[in-house]
Design a protein around this motif. Structure first.
Motif, PDB file in Angstrom:
ATOM      1  N   GLU A 161      13.422  47.444  36.768  1.00 36.04           N
ATOM      2  CA  GLU A 161      12.583  48.172  35.818  1.00 36.04           C
ATOM      3  C   GLU A 161      11.111  48.068  36.215  1.00 36.04           C
ATOM      4  OE1 GLU A 161      12.155  48.312  31.027  1.00 36.04           O
ATOM      5  OE2 GLU A 161      11.747  46.365  31.967  1.00 36.04           O
ATOM      6  N   MET A 162      10.664  46.852  36.554  1.00 35.86           N
ATOM      7  CA  MET A 162       9.273  46.662  36.969  1.00 35.86           C
ATOM      8  C   MET A 162       8.955  47.514  38.205  1.00 35.86           C
ATOM      9  SD  MET A 162       7.299  43.279  38.397  1.00 35.86           S
ATOM     10  CE  MET A 162       6.820  42.531  36.853  1.00 35.86           C
ATOM     11  N   ILE A 163       9.824  47.469  39.186  1.00 35.84           N
ATOM     12  CA  ILE A 163       9.603  48.242  40.413  1.00 35.84           C
ATOM     13  C   ILE A 163       9.657  49.737  40.115  1.00 35.84           C
ATOM     14  CG2 ILE A 163      10.617  48.785  42.665  1.00 35.84           C
ATOM     15  CD1 ILE A 163      11.330  45.759  42.807  1.00 35.84           C
ATOM     16  N   GLY A 164      10.514  50.132  39.201  1.00 30.58           N
ATOM     17  CA  GLY A 164      10.581  51.542  38.801  1.00 30.58           C
ATOM     18  C   GLY A 164       9.274  52.021  38.175  1.00 30.58           C
ATOM     19  N   PHE A 165       8.662  51.185  37.345  1.00 29.74           N
ATOM     20  CA  PHE A 165       7.375  51.555  36.736  1.00 29.74           C
ATOM     21  C   PHE A 165       6.284  51.665  37.800  1.00 29.74           C
ATOM     22  CE2 PHE A 165       8.781  49.513  32.500  1.00 29.74           C
ATOM     23  CZ  PHE A 165       9.318  50.715  32.064  1.00 29.74           C
ATOM     24  N   LEU A 166       6.300  50.778  38.779  1.00 30.19           N
ATOM     25  CA  LEU A 166       5.325  50.853  39.879  1.00 30.19           C
ATOM     26  C   LEU A 166       5.504  52.153  40.666  1.00 30.19           C
ATOM     27  CD1 LEU A 166       5.586  47.150  41.014  1.00 30.19           C
ATOM     28  CD2 LEU A 166       3.450  48.268  40.353  1.00 30.19           C
ATOM     29  N   GLU A 167       6.747  52.463  40.985  1.00 29.79           N
ATOM     30  CA  GLU A 167       7.014  53.692  41.741  1.00 29.79           C
ATOM     31  C   GLU A 167       6.652  54.933  40.930  1.00 29.79           C
ATOM     32  OE1 GLU A 167      11.133  52.983  42.681  1.00 29.79           O
ATOM     33  OE2 GLU A 167      10.618  52.208  44.680  1.00 29.79           O
ATOM     34  N   ALA A 168       6.960  54.918  39.637  1.00 25.80           N
ATOM     35  CA  ALA A 168       6.641  56.068  38.779  1.00 25.80           C
ATOM     36  C   ALA A 168       5.137  56.289  38.676  1.00 25.80           C
ATOM     37  CB  ALA A 168       7.242  55.869  37.386  1.00 25.80           C
ATOM     38  N   ALA A 169       4.362  55.197  38.785  1.00 20.49           N
ATOM     39  CA  ALA A 169       2.901  55.302  38.720  1.00 20.49           C
ATOM     40  C   ALA A 169       2.301  55.711  40.068  1.00 20.49           C
ATOM     41  CB  ALA A 169       2.297  53.985  38.262  1.00 20.49           C
ATOM     42  N   GLY A 170       3.156  55.860  41.091  1.00 19.93           N
ATOM     43  CA  GLY A 170       2.665  56.271  42.404  1.00 19.93           C
ATOM     44  C   GLY A 170       2.130  55.139  43.253  1.00 19.93           C
ATOM     45  N   VAL A 171       2.455  53.902  42.890  1.00 21.50           N
ATOM     46  CA  VAL A 171       1.986  52.754  43.671  1.00 21.50           C
ATOM     47  C   VAL A 171       2.897  52.622  44.893  1.00 21.50           C
ATOM     48  CG1 VAL A 171       1.559  50.272  43.654  1.00 21.50           C
ATOM     49  CG2 VAL A 171       1.168  51.617  41.576  1.00 21.50           C
ATOM     50  N   PRO A 172       2.321  52.641  46.104  1.00 21.02           N
ATOM     51  CA  PRO A 172       3.168  52.594  47.303  1.00 21.02           C
ATOM     52  C   PRO A 172       3.693  51.193  47.585  1.00 21.02           C
ATOM     53  CG  PRO A 172       0.875  52.647  47.944  1.00 21.02           C
ATOM     54  CD  PRO A 172       0.909  52.796  46.441  1.00 21.02           C
ATOM     55  N   LYS A 173       4.816  51.143  48.272  1.00 24.49           N
ATOM     56  CA  LYS A 173       5.342  49.872  48.745  1.00 24.49           C
ATOM     57  C   LYS A 173       4.392  49.375  49.831  1.00 24.49           C
ATOM     58  CE  LYS A 173       9.588  47.656  50.106  1.00 24.49           C
ATOM     59  NZ  LYS A 173      10.995  47.816  50.424  1.00 24.49           N
ATOM     60  N   ALA A 174       4.085  48.094  49.849  1.00 22.35           N
ATOM     61  CA  ALA A 174       3.046  47.551  50.731  1.00 22.35           C
ATOM     62  C   ALA A 174       3.318  47.815  52.204  1.00 22.35           C
ATOM     63  CB  ALA A 174       2.888  46.051  50.500  1.00 22.35           C
ATOM     64  N   ARG A 175       4.537  47.777  52.633  1.00 22.57           N
ATOM     65  CA  ARG A 175       4.832  47.940  54.053  1.00 22.57           C
ATOM     66  C   ARG A 175       4.576  49.364  54.523  1.00 22.57           C
ATOM     67  NH1 ARG A 175      10.709  47.115  56.132  1.00 22.57           N
ATOM     68  NH2 ARG A 175      10.904  47.604  53.977  1.00 22.57           N
ATOM     69  N   THR A 176       4.735  50.328  53.636  1.00 28.95           N
ATOM     70  CA  THR A 176       4.588  51.720  54.033  1.00 28.95           C
ATOM     71  C   THR A 176       3.194  52.264  53.748  1.00 28.95           C
ATOM     72  OG1 THR A 176       5.459  52.426  51.905  1.00 28.95           O
ATOM     73  CG2 THR A 176       7.022  52.237  53.714  1.00 28.95           C
ATOM     74  N   ARG A 177       2.474  51.661  52.876  1.00 25.39           N
ATOM     75  CA  ARG A 177       1.085  51.960  52.524  1.00 25.39           C
ATOM     76  C   ARG A 177       0.617  53.386  52.817  1.00 25.39           C
ATOM     77  NH1 ARG A 177      -1.499  46.752  53.604  1.00 25.39           N
ATOM     78  NH2 ARG A 177      -0.891  45.596  51.813  1.00 25.39           N
ATOM     79  N   ARG A 178       1.303  54.342  52.308  1.00 23.33           N
ATOM     80  CA  ARG A 178       0.804  55.703  52.445  1.00 23.33           C
ATOM     81  C   ARG A 178      -0.345  55.910  51.464  1.00 23.33           C
ATOM     82  NH1 ARG A 178       5.148  55.396  49.432  1.00 23.33           N
ATOM     83  NH2 ARG A 178       5.253  56.529  47.471  1.00 23.33           N
ATOM     84  N   LYS A 179      -1.204  56.865  51.763  1.00 21.80           N
ATOM     85  CA  LYS A 179      -2.332  57.100  50.867  1.00 21.80           C
ATOM     86  C   LYS A 179      -1.832  57.728  49.581  1.00 21.80           C
ATOM     87  CE  LYS A 179      -6.023  57.401  54.130  1.00 21.80           C
ATOM     88  NZ  LYS A 179      -7.203  58.106  54.539  1.00 21.80           N
ATOM     89  N   ARG A 180      -2.381  57.244  48.484  1.00 22.71           N
ATOM     90  CA  ARG A 180      -1.999  57.774  47.181  1.00 22.71           C
ATOM     91  C   ARG A 180      -2.903  58.935  46.825  1.00 22.71           C
ATOM     92  NH1 ARG A 180      -1.706  53.105  42.875  1.00 22.71           N
ATOM     93  NH2 ARG A 180      -3.790  52.712  43.601  1.00 22.71           N
ATOM     94  N   ALA A 181      -2.342  59.870  46.091  1.00 25.12           N
ATOM     95  CA  ALA A 181      -3.178  60.959  45.555  1.00 25.12           C
ATOM     96  C   ALA A 181      -4.103  60.370  44.499  1.00 25.12           C
ATOM     97  CB  ALA A 181      -2.272  62.032  44.943  1.00 25.12           C
ATOM     98  N   LEU A 182      -5.288  60.907  44.403  1.00 21.00           N
ATOM     99  CA  LEU A 182      -6.228  60.433  43.398  1.00 21.00           C
ATOM    100  C   LEU A 182      -5.671  60.694  42.008  1.00 21.00           C
ATOM    101  CD1 LEU A 182      -9.596  61.642  44.930  1.00 21.00           C
ATOM    102  CD2 LEU A 182      -8.670  59.323  44.882  1.00 21.00           C
ATOM    103  N   ALA A 183      -5.883  59.739  41.133  1.00 20.64           N
ATOM    104  CA  ALA A 183      -5.394  59.876  39.760  1.00 20.64           C
ATOM    105  C   ALA A 183      -6.171  60.983  39.045  1.00 20.64           C
ATOM    106  CB  ALA A 183      -5.555  58.549  39.025  1.00 20.64           C
ATOM    107  N   LYS A 184      -5.434  61.750  38.271  1.00 21.12           N
ATOM    108  CA  LYS A 184      -6.068  62.809  37.501  1.00 21.12           C
ATOM    109  C   LYS A 184      -6.715  62.214  36.258  1.00 21.12           C
ATOM    110  CE  LYS A 184      -2.823  66.225  39.101  1.00 21.12           C
ATOM    111  NZ  LYS A 184      -1.702  67.081  38.782  1.00 21.12           N
ATOM    112  N   PRO A 185      -7.912  62.642  35.908  1.00 19.21           N
ATOM    113  CA  PRO A 185      -8.541  62.109  34.703  1.00 19.21           C
ATOM    114  C   PRO A 185      -7.696  62.412  33.471  1.00 19.21           C
ATOM    115  CG  PRO A 185     -10.044  63.566  35.908  1.00 19.21           C
ATOM    116  CD  PRO A 185      -8.723  63.612  36.597  1.00 19.21           C
ATOM    117  N   ALA A 186      -7.726  61.501  32.530  1.00 17.74           N
ATOM    118  CA  ALA A 186      -6.923  61.653  31.308  1.00 17.74           C
ATOM    119  C   ALA A 186      -7.512  62.683  30.380  1.00 17.74           C
ATOM    120  CB  ALA A 186      -6.803  60.319  30.588  1.00 17.74           C
TER     121      ALA A 186
END
Length: 186
Positions: A161-186
């Motif tokens: 569940e914890m890892i699922g929430f990280l993935e859903a938030a767009g947080v990359p796995k450390a080994r693959t470290r792809r660039k994340r899209a910028l967060a959209k303002p709320a």
């Protein structure tokens, strides 16, 4: 809201530091360095030497091999000696790690509370995450991380569940470290 309680040990810190170390070894720069040194160590002896420079050439041709042995040979030393020594020393110095820690989370946030303070972060505020060696590492930057031992999770579903929430938030796995899209303002 999910909650876990844990009292970290120096062995937990040691396992977390080793997981981080193994992750760093897989970085492209380290792999490229070792590959280049291995290539030079194999290719240098094949280049013919000039007879008048033979003495210096014999020394030069073995430098890449010596450096390669030093770089590769130092990794087990770090893993089996330096990291445990550093983990024991850091754990003894960091009194905050020696108290019970409560971690709660839901789909939006991760709250960590100890005897001397609290952190409250949105999942998207994490830099990366890594699961390795019985640890979940939550990175705040390339070098700063929180660790959660697998034994702290009451079930495998809780860890997923914890890892699922990280993935859903767009947080990359450390080994693959792809660039994340910028967060959209709320």
């Amino acid at each position: 809201m999910t909650m876990i309680r844990m009292r970290p040990t120096w062995q937990d810190l040691n396992a977390a530091m080793r997981a981080h170390f193994l992750n760093e070894l897989q970085r492209p720069l380290m792999v490229s360095l070792i590959g280049a040194l291995a290539f030079l160590a194999m290719a240098t002896p094949l280049i013919p030497a000039e007879p008048q420079h033979l003495g210096s050439w014999l020394v030069f041709r073995y430098i890449p091999l010596i450096v390669l042995i030093g770089v590769v040979g130092s990794q087990p030393l770090a893993y089996f000696a330096t990291i445990p020594f550093s983990a024991r020393r850091t754990f003894a110095q960091q009194k905050l790690m020696q108290d019970e820690i409560t971690m709660t989370w839901d789909a939006k946030r991760n709250v960590v509370q100890g005897a001397h303070g609290q952190s409250d972060l949105a999942w998207a505020d994490h830099h990366a995450w890594l699961e390795r060696g019985g640890m979940v590492l939550l990175y705040h930057s390339d070098r700063l991380f929180q660790f959660v031992p697998a034994r702290a999770f009451p079930s495998d579903a809780c860890r997923r569940e914890m890892i699922g929430f990280l993935e859903a938030a767009g947080v990359p796995k450390a080994r693959t470290r792809r660039k994340r899209a910028l967060a959209k303002p709320a």
